[in-house]
Design a protein around this motif. Structure first.
Motif, PDB file in Angstrom:
ATOM      1  N   ARG A  14     104.601 -22.753  52.984  1.00  0.00           N
ATOM      2  CA  ARG A  14     104.769 -24.208  52.824  1.00  0.00           C
ATOM      3  C   ARG A  14     104.103 -24.961  54.000  1.00  0.00           C
ATOM      4  O   ARG A  14     103.446 -25.969  53.802  1.00  0.00           O
ATOM      5  CB  ARG A  14     106.280 -24.511  52.755  1.00  0.00           C
ATOM      6  N   ILE A  15     104.276 -24.423  55.213  1.00  0.00           N
ATOM      7  CA  ILE A  15     103.655 -25.083  56.385  1.00  0.00           C
ATOM      8  C   ILE A  15     102.132 -25.047  56.211  1.00  0.00           C
ATOM      9  O   ILE A  15     101.443 -26.042  56.415  1.00  0.00           O
ATOM     10  CB  ILE A  15     104.064 -24.399  57.722  1.00  0.00           C
ATOM     11  N   LYS A  16     101.636 -23.880  55.786  1.00  0.00           N
ATOM     12  CA  LYS A  16     100.165 -23.727  55.593  1.00  0.00           C
ATOM     13  C   LYS A  16      99.663 -24.734  54.562  1.00  0.00           C
ATOM     14  O   LYS A  16      98.654 -25.400  54.763  1.00  0.00           O
ATOM     15  CB  LYS A  16      99.857 -22.318  55.073  1.00  0.00           C
ATOM     16  N   GLU A  17     100.437 -24.821  53.455  1.00  0.00           N
ATOM     17  CA  GLU A  17     100.029 -25.713  52.359  1.00  0.00           C
ATOM     18  C   GLU A  17      99.911 -27.161  52.858  1.00  0.00           C
ATOM     19  O   GLU A  17      98.936 -27.844  52.589  1.00  0.00           O
ATOM     20  CB  GLU A  17     101.110 -25.613  51.274  1.00  0.00           C
ATOM     21  N   VAL A  18     100.915 -27.594  53.654  1.00  0.00           N
ATOM     22  CA  VAL A  18     100.925 -28.991  54.122  1.00  0.00           C
ATOM     23  C   VAL A  18      99.843 -29.226  55.173  1.00  0.00           C
ATOM     24  O   VAL A  18      99.122 -30.218  55.123  1.00  0.00           O
ATOM     25  CB  VAL A  18     102.327 -29.350  54.686  1.00  0.00           C
ATOM     26  N   LEU A  19      99.735 -28.290  56.123  1.00  0.00           N
ATOM     27  CA  LEU A  19      98.815 -28.539  57.243  1.00  0.00           C
ATOM     28  C   LEU A  19      97.361 -28.215  56.935  1.00  0.00           C
ATOM     29  O   LEU A  19      96.459 -28.851  57.468  1.00  0.00           O
ATOM     30  CB  LEU A  19      99.270 -27.788  58.494  1.00  0.00           C
ATOM     31  N   SER A  20      97.123 -27.212  56.065  1.00  0.00           N
ATOM     32  CA  SER A  20      95.727 -26.826  55.882  1.00  0.00           C
ATOM     33  C   SER A  20      94.938 -27.895  55.115  1.00  0.00           C
ATOM     34  O   SER A  20      93.719 -27.963  55.200  1.00  0.00           O
ATOM     35  CB  SER A  20      95.604 -25.454  55.236  1.00  0.00           C
ATOM     36  N   ARG A  21      95.681 -28.762  54.387  1.00  0.00           N
ATOM     37  CA  ARG A  21      95.005 -29.901  53.746  1.00  0.00           C
ATOM     38  C   ARG A  21      94.325 -30.775  54.801  1.00  0.00           C
ATOM     39  O   ARG A  21      93.386 -31.496  54.548  1.00  0.00           O
ATOM     40  CB  ARG A  21      96.038 -30.747  53.000  1.00  0.00           C
ATOM     41  N   LEU A  22      94.867 -30.713  56.030  1.00  0.00           N
ATOM     42  CA  LEU A  22      94.346 -31.567  57.101  1.00  0.00           C
ATOM     43  C   LEU A  22      93.460 -30.773  58.066  1.00  0.00           C
ATOM     44  O   LEU A  22      93.136 -31.213  59.155  1.00  0.00           O
ATOM     45  CB  LEU A  22      95.528 -32.164  57.877  1.00  0.00           C
ATOM     46  N   GLY A  23      93.126 -29.560  57.686  1.00  0.00           N
ATOM     47  CA  GLY A  23      92.354 -28.684  58.583  1.00  0.00           C
ATOM     48  C   GLY A  23      93.342 -27.914  59.438  1.00  0.00           C
ATOM     49  O   GLY A  23      94.392 -28.447  59.796  1.00  0.00           O
ATOM     50  N   SER A  24      93.021 -26.651  59.793  1.00  0.00           N
ATOM     51  CA  SER A  24      93.974 -25.839  60.547  1.00  0.00           C
ATOM     52  C   SER A  24      94.205 -26.440  61.930  1.00  0.00           C
ATOM     53  O   SER A  24      93.269 -26.807  62.626  1.00  0.00           O
ATOM     54  CB  SER A  24      93.426 -24.425  60.689  1.00  0.00           C
ATOM     55  N   PRO A  25      95.480 -26.567  62.358  1.00  0.00           N
ATOM     56  CA  PRO A  25      95.728 -27.142  63.673  1.00  0.00           C
ATOM     57  C   PRO A  25      95.473 -26.148  64.808  1.00  0.00           C
ATOM     58  O   PRO A  25      95.369 -26.543  65.951  1.00  0.00           O
ATOM     59  CB  PRO A  25      97.229 -27.477  63.616  1.00  0.00           C
ATOM     60  N   PHE A  26      95.342 -24.848  64.465  1.00  0.00           N
ATOM     61  CA  PHE A  26      95.222 -23.810  65.479  1.00  0.00           C
ATOM     62  C   PHE A  26      94.095 -24.138  66.463  1.00  0.00           C
ATOM     63  O   PHE A  26      92.971 -24.407  66.060  1.00  0.00           O
ATOM     64  CB  PHE A  26      94.963 -22.471  64.775  1.00  0.00           C
ATOM     65  N   SER A  27      94.420 -24.147  67.760  1.00  0.00           N
ATOM     66  CA  SER A  27      93.427 -24.610  68.731  1.00  0.00           C
ATOM     67  C   SER A  27      93.648 -23.959  70.091  1.00  0.00           C
ATOM     68  O   SER A  27      94.786 -23.841  70.531  1.00  0.00           O
ATOM     69  CB  SER A  27      93.555 -26.126  68.872  1.00  0.00           C
ATOM     70  N   SER A  28      92.559 -23.566  70.738  1.00  0.00           N
ATOM     71  CA  SER A  28      92.746 -22.934  72.052  1.00  0.00           C
ATOM     72  C   SER A  28      92.796 -23.971  73.172  1.00  0.00           C
ATOM     73  O   SER A  28      93.136 -23.652  74.295  1.00  0.00           O
ATOM     74  CB  SER A  28      91.625 -21.921  72.308  1.00  0.00           C
ATOM     75  N   THR A  29      92.454 -25.224  72.856  1.00  0.00           N
ATOM     76  CA  THR A  29      92.576 -26.270  73.890  1.00  0.00           C
ATOM     77  C   THR A  29      93.539 -27.349  73.404  1.00  0.00           C
ATOM     78  O   THR A  29      93.605 -27.636  72.211  1.00  0.00           O
ATOM     79  CB  THR A  29      91.213 -26.948  74.185  1.00  0.00           C
ATOM     80  N   PRO A  30      94.306 -27.942  74.331  1.00  0.00           N
ATOM     81  CA  PRO A  30      95.296 -28.939  73.928  1.00  0.00           C
ATOM     82  C   PRO A  30      94.689 -30.106  73.152  1.00  0.00           C
ATOM     83  O   PRO A  30      93.710 -30.700  73.584  1.00  0.00           O
ATOM     84  CB  PRO A  30      95.878 -29.396  75.273  1.00  0.00           C
ATOM     85  N   THR A  31      95.276 -30.352  71.977  1.00  0.00           N
ATOM     86  CA  THR A  31      94.750 -31.417  71.109  1.00  0.00           C
ATOM     87  C   THR A  31      95.890 -32.341  70.704  1.00  0.00           C
ATOM     88  O   THR A  31      97.025 -31.906  70.555  1.00  0.00           O
ATOM     89  CB  THR A  31      94.158 -30.835  69.796  1.00  0.00           C
ATOM     90  N   SER A  32      95.535 -33.619  70.491  1.00  0.00           N
ATOM     91  CA  SER A  32      96.550 -34.602  70.120  1.00  0.00           C
ATOM     92  C   SER A  32      96.861 -34.516  68.640  1.00  0.00           C
ATOM     93  O   SER A  32      95.988 -34.210  67.833  1.00  0.00           O
ATOM     94  CB  SER A  32      96.055 -36.008  70.426  1.00  0.00           C
ATOM     95  N   CYS A  33      98.105 -34.821  68.313  1.00  0.00           N
ATOM     96  CA  CYS A  33      98.544 -34.828  66.917  1.00  0.00           C
ATOM     97  C   CYS A  33      98.273 -36.226  66.361  1.00  0.00           C
ATOM     98  O   CYS A  33      98.800 -37.208  66.877  1.00  0.00           O
ATOM     99  CB  CYS A  33     100.039 -34.517  66.902  1.00  0.00           C
ATOM    100  N   SER A  34      97.443 -36.316  65.308  1.00  0.00           N
ATOM    101  CA  SER A  34      97.090 -37.643  64.771  1.00  0.00           C
ATOM    102  C   SER A  34      98.286 -38.222  64.007  1.00  0.00           C
ATOM    103  O   SER A  34      99.145 -37.473  63.531  1.00  0.00           O
ATOM    104  CB  SER A  34      95.905 -37.500  63.821  1.00  0.00           C
ATOM    105  N   PRO A  35      98.329 -39.557  63.850  1.00  0.00           N
ATOM    106  CA  PRO A  35      99.426 -40.174  63.085  1.00  0.00           C
ATOM    107  C   PRO A  35      99.526 -39.588  61.675  1.00  0.00           C
ATOM    108  O   PRO A  35     100.611 -39.432  61.127  1.00  0.00           O
ATOM    109  CB  PRO A  35      99.048 -41.658  63.038  1.00  0.00           C
ATOM    110  N   GLU A  36      98.366 -39.222  61.098  1.00  0.00           N
ATOM    111  CA  GLU A  36      98.354 -38.643  59.747  1.00  0.00           C
ATOM    112  C   GLU A  36      99.095 -37.291  59.732  1.00  0.00           C
ATOM    113  O   GLU A  36      99.878 -36.994  58.841  1.00  0.00           O
ATOM    114  CB  GLU A  36      96.881 -38.459  59.333  1.00  0.00           C
ATOM    115  N   ILE A  37      98.850 -36.481  60.766  1.00  0.00           N
ATOM    116  CA  ILE A  37      99.534 -35.178  60.834  1.00  0.00           C
ATOM    117  C   ILE A  37     101.024 -35.378  61.114  1.00  0.00           C
ATOM    118  O   ILE A  37     101.860 -34.671  60.548  1.00  0.00           O
ATOM    119  CB  ILE A  37      98.856 -34.239  61.863  1.00  0.00           C
TER     120      ILE A  37
END
Ligand SMILES: Nc1ncnc2c1ncn2[C@@H]1O[C@H](COP(=O)(O)OP(=O)(O)OP(=O)(O)O)[C@@H](O)[C@H]1O
Ligand SMILES: C[C@@](O)(CCO)CC(=O)[O-]
Ligand SMILES: [Mg+2]
Length: 384
Positions: free
Chosen positions: A65-88
């Motif tokens: 379920r998490i994959k389904e919701v988040l992968s629509r927005l591109g995978s959040p997996f990241s090796s450098t700190p990234t901001s969470c957009s209002p959409e996410i």
């Protein structure tokens, strides 16, 4: 494999709110901790579980379920700190809503969004159980949100591929070069909870000690003064995000007046930092310095009142401690939460007991904490 991270809370000695607008704050870690235990579970289990002991809430998300919701927005997996957009954030809110978050606790939901963001960004979609518990009062000005984000980021990074830690180490140990990464991820979590954090709280929780913080830059202060503070929790709930936003709104309504207030706070922080670094040559000199710090606290509190972040409960504490000729100020975002009272070295235990009794007769809760200890630490559990 299981890891536990613990991160300290903090007190702000001078400069809260002003630090959000580019001024200096002086802050110190305290020896009350938030702990996060993280246990990776076998790959055939398909849930991420979160247990928040202090607020009595448990969550369990199916990874699909998490994959389904988040992968629509591109995978959040990241090796450098990234901001969470209002959409996410909106998508994370949907994942939290599906778990029927109780309406009465809705103010706590942003902490769960921060969890989901940090977890999926740092560890991806690995099944795990995460347990959070804290010695800090939640939402009371002692940096509970920062300690939560720092401990969470530390535990996640400890089991990720980004931090190359020696997992055979025994007992509690501090991060070395990886601490900066922990701090940056924690700041991203704080942004989800606070809206516009200055970064002082996550920095002092990550690195410990007494620090000076201005425009994102932290400087360690070697304090040469014994600092004793009584902490009084008004038990009046408040929300840092709303208080910070109210101060910004007041600043846009009265830019000139607010600029003068913020400059005055800047001068108070500068003097705080000079005084605590100075060496008192004798007891007379020490008590003169303590008197100056007391005056600075009174002035800082007056200025915090003028920017609209005091509260009737805080004013009651100020009136009470004034009867004992002791100076106090709110700490953290204000609006309720905790108040600091400076206890100079000449103040006896009997006087402190009497003050505590009087404050507690109003329903407040008083305690002391060790000031200026270590920052975040981790420990691997080799038995699991
Ligand atoms: N132990 C915890 N368990 C779950 N959520 C927590 C915990 N500690 C903090 N939080 C999250 O942080 C939020 C409180 O953060 P907030 O910034 O308003 O207060 P604070 O950090 O205690 O005070 P200040 O920012 O003034 O120092 C809670 O609403 C919750 O989302
Ligand atoms: C009110 C504030 O200055 C301190 C909260 O502990 C907010 C911040 O600096 O992020
Ligand atoms: Mg906070």
């Amino acid at each position: 494999m299981e890891v536990t991270a613990r991160a300290p809370g903090k007190i702000i000695l001078a400069g809260e709110h002003a630090v959000v607008h580019g001024c200096t704050a002086v802050a110190s870690s305290i020896d009350l901790y938030t702990s996060v235990s993280l246990r990776l579970r076998p790959e055939d289990e398909d849930t991420i579980k979160l247990q928040l002991n202090d607020i009595g809430l448990d969550f369990s998300w199916a990874i699909g379920r998490i994959k389904e919701v988040l992968s629509r927005l591109g995978s959040p997996f990241s090796s450098t700190p990234t901001s969470c957009s209002p959409e996410i954030v909106k998508s994370l809110a949907a994942l939290v809503d599906e778990q029927s978050f109780p309406e009465s606790k809705i103010g706590l939901a942003s902490g769960v969004y921060a969890f989901l963001w940090l977890y999926t960004s740092i560890l991806g979609f690995k099944p795990a159980t995460v347990v959070v518990s804290s010695e800090l009062p939640v939402g009371a000005g002692l940096g509970s949100s920062a300690a939560y984000c720092v401990a969470l980021s530390a535990a996640l990074l400890a089991l990720s591929d980004s931090a190359k830690l020696d997992v055979s180490q025994k007992g509690w140990f501090t991060f070395k070069s990886e601490a900066e990464l922990v701090n940056k991820w924690a700041f991203e979590g704080e942004k989800i909870i606070h809206g516009r954090p200055s970064g002082v709280d996550n920095s002092v929780s990550t690195f410990g000690n007494v620090i000076k913080f201005k425009s994102g830059v932290m400087t360690r202060i070697d304090s040469n003064m014994p600092l004793r503070m009584l902490i009084t929790n008004t038990k009046v709930g408040r929300d840092t995000k709303a208080l910070v936003a109210n101060v910004s709104a007041r600043k846009s309504r009265h830019p000139d007046a607010m600029c003068s207030v913020l400059n005055a706070i800047e001068a108070i922080s500068a003097e705080w930092s000079t005084i605590i670094q100075s060496h008192a040559v004798d007891d007379l000199c020490l008590s003169a310095n303590e008197e100056k710090l007391g005056e600075l606290m009174e002035m800082n509190q007056g200025l915090l009142f003028s920017i609209g972040v005091s509260h009737a409960s805080i004013e009651t504490i100020l009136r009470t401690t004034m009867k004992y000729k002791l100076a106090s100020k709110l700490t953290g975002a204000g609006g309720g939460g905790c108040v600091l009272t400076l206890l100079p070295t000449h103040v006896s235990g009997a006087v402190i007991d009497k003050l505590v009794e009087e404050l507690e007769s109003f329903g407040f809760q008083c305690f002391m904490a060790g000031i200026g200890g270590k920052g975040v630490q981790i420990s691997f559990d080799h038995s699991s």
